[in-house]
Design a protein around this motif. Structure first.
Motif, PDB file in Angstrom:
ATOM      1  N   PHE A   4      58.416  72.593  93.270  1.00  0.00           N
ATOM      2  CA  PHE A   4      59.679  72.261  92.623  1.00  0.00           C
ATOM      3  C   PHE A   4      60.640  71.639  93.632  1.00  0.00           C
ATOM      4  O   PHE A   4      61.301  70.631  93.338  1.00  0.00           O
ATOM      5  CB  PHE A   4      60.308  73.505  91.984  1.00  0.00           C
ATOM      6  CG  PHE A   4      61.657  73.236  91.382  1.00  0.00           C
ATOM      7  CD1 PHE A   4      61.767  72.527  90.197  1.00  0.00           C
ATOM      8  CD2 PHE A   4      62.809  73.668  92.017  1.00  0.00           C
ATOM      9  CE1 PHE A   4      63.014  72.268  89.647  1.00  0.00           C
ATOM     10  CE2 PHE A   4      64.053  73.416  91.474  1.00  0.00           C
ATOM     11  CZ  PHE A   4      64.154  72.712  90.282  1.00  0.00           C
ATOM     12  N   LEU A   5      60.738  72.219  94.807  1.00  0.00           N
ATOM     13  CA  LEU A   5      61.626  71.670  95.837  1.00  0.00           C
ATOM     14  C   LEU A   5      61.143  70.295  96.305  1.00  0.00           C
ATOM     15  O   LEU A   5      61.958  69.395  96.538  1.00  0.00           O
ATOM     16  CB  LEU A   5      61.735  72.636  97.012  1.00  0.00           C
ATOM     17  CG  LEU A   5      62.474  73.940  96.726  1.00  0.00           C
ATOM     18  CD1 LEU A   5      62.429  74.851  97.947  1.00  0.00           C
ATOM     19  CD2 LEU A   5      63.906  73.665  96.325  1.00  0.00           C
ATOM     20  N   ALA A   6      59.836  70.127  96.411  1.00  0.00           N
ATOM     21  CA  ALA A   6      59.289  68.824  96.796  1.00  0.00           C
ATOM     22  C   ALA A   6      59.604  67.779  95.727  1.00  0.00           C
ATOM     23  O   ALA A   6      59.963  66.643  96.048  1.00  0.00           O
ATOM     24  CB  ALA A   6      57.788  68.933  97.011  1.00  0.00           C
ATOM     25  N   ALA A  11      62.680  63.146  93.880  1.00  0.00           N
ATOM     26  CA  ALA A  11      63.547  62.527  92.881  1.00  0.00           C
ATOM     27  C   ALA A  11      64.856  62.056  93.516  1.00  0.00           C
ATOM     28  O   ALA A  11      65.371  60.985  93.181  1.00  0.00           O
ATOM     29  CB  ALA A  11      63.829  63.503  91.741  1.00  0.00           C
ATOM     30  N   THR A  12      65.387  62.836  94.433  1.00  0.00           N
ATOM     31  CA  THR A  12      66.623  62.451  95.116  1.00  0.00           C
ATOM     32  C   THR A  12      66.412  61.218  95.984  1.00  0.00           C
ATOM     33  O   THR A  12      67.225  60.295  95.974  1.00  0.00           O
ATOM     34  CB  THR A  12      67.140  63.622  95.971  1.00  0.00           C
ATOM     35  OG1 THR A  12      67.321  64.769  95.131  1.00  0.00           O
ATOM     36  CG2 THR A  12      68.447  63.273  96.643  1.00  0.00           C
ATOM     37  N   VAL A  13      65.314  61.178  96.711  1.00  0.00           N
ATOM     38  CA  VAL A  13      65.011  60.027  97.571  1.00  0.00           C
ATOM     39  C   VAL A  13      64.809  58.769  96.732  1.00  0.00           C
ATOM     40  O   VAL A  13      65.328  57.695  97.068  1.00  0.00           O
ATOM     41  CB  VAL A  13      63.779  60.325  98.453  1.00  0.00           C
ATOM     42  CG1 VAL A  13      63.275  59.060  99.129  1.00  0.00           C
ATOM     43  CG2 VAL A  13      64.111  61.384  99.480  1.00  0.00           C
ATOM     44  N   VAL A  14      64.095  58.888  95.626  1.00  0.00           N
ATOM     45  CA  VAL A  14      63.875  57.733  94.751  1.00  0.00           C
ATOM     46  C   VAL A  14      65.195  57.259  94.152  1.00  0.00           C
ATOM     47  O   VAL A  14      65.468  56.051  94.100  1.00  0.00           O
ATOM     48  CB  VAL A  14      62.848  58.067  93.649  1.00  0.00           C
ATOM     49  CG1 VAL A  14      62.812  56.992  92.581  1.00  0.00           C
ATOM     50  CG2 VAL A  14      61.476  58.255  94.260  1.00  0.00           C
ATOM     51  N   ALA A  15      66.043  58.172  93.716  1.00  0.00           N
ATOM     52  CA  ALA A  15      67.320  57.799  93.111  1.00  0.00           C
ATOM     53  C   ALA A  15      68.236  57.109  94.119  1.00  0.00           C
ATOM     54  O   ALA A  15      68.848  56.080  93.814  1.00  0.00           O
ATOM     55  CB  ALA A  15      68.016  59.033  92.536  1.00  0.00           C
TER      56      ALA A  15
END
Length: 51
Positions: A4-6, A11-15
């Protein structure tokens, strides 16, 4: 929990990467549509946000 943390980090890096990429290629409408058929004037004289 690790997956989940990964996924959250991914998702944060992609956004953030997508926002930076799109922000770099974005053009204001007054310069993007400069053909003879488009009637876009000075950004101060219409409803566009000055940018």
């Amino acid at each position: 929990m690790k997956m989940f943390l990964a996924a959250l980090v991914f998702a944060t890096v992609v956004a953030v990467g997508t926002a930076m990429f799109l922000g770099g290629i974005q053009q204001p409408v007054s310069s993007a549509f400069t053909t003879s058929g488009a009637r876009v004037g000075d950004p101060g004289n219409n409803l566009m946000v000055p940018g």
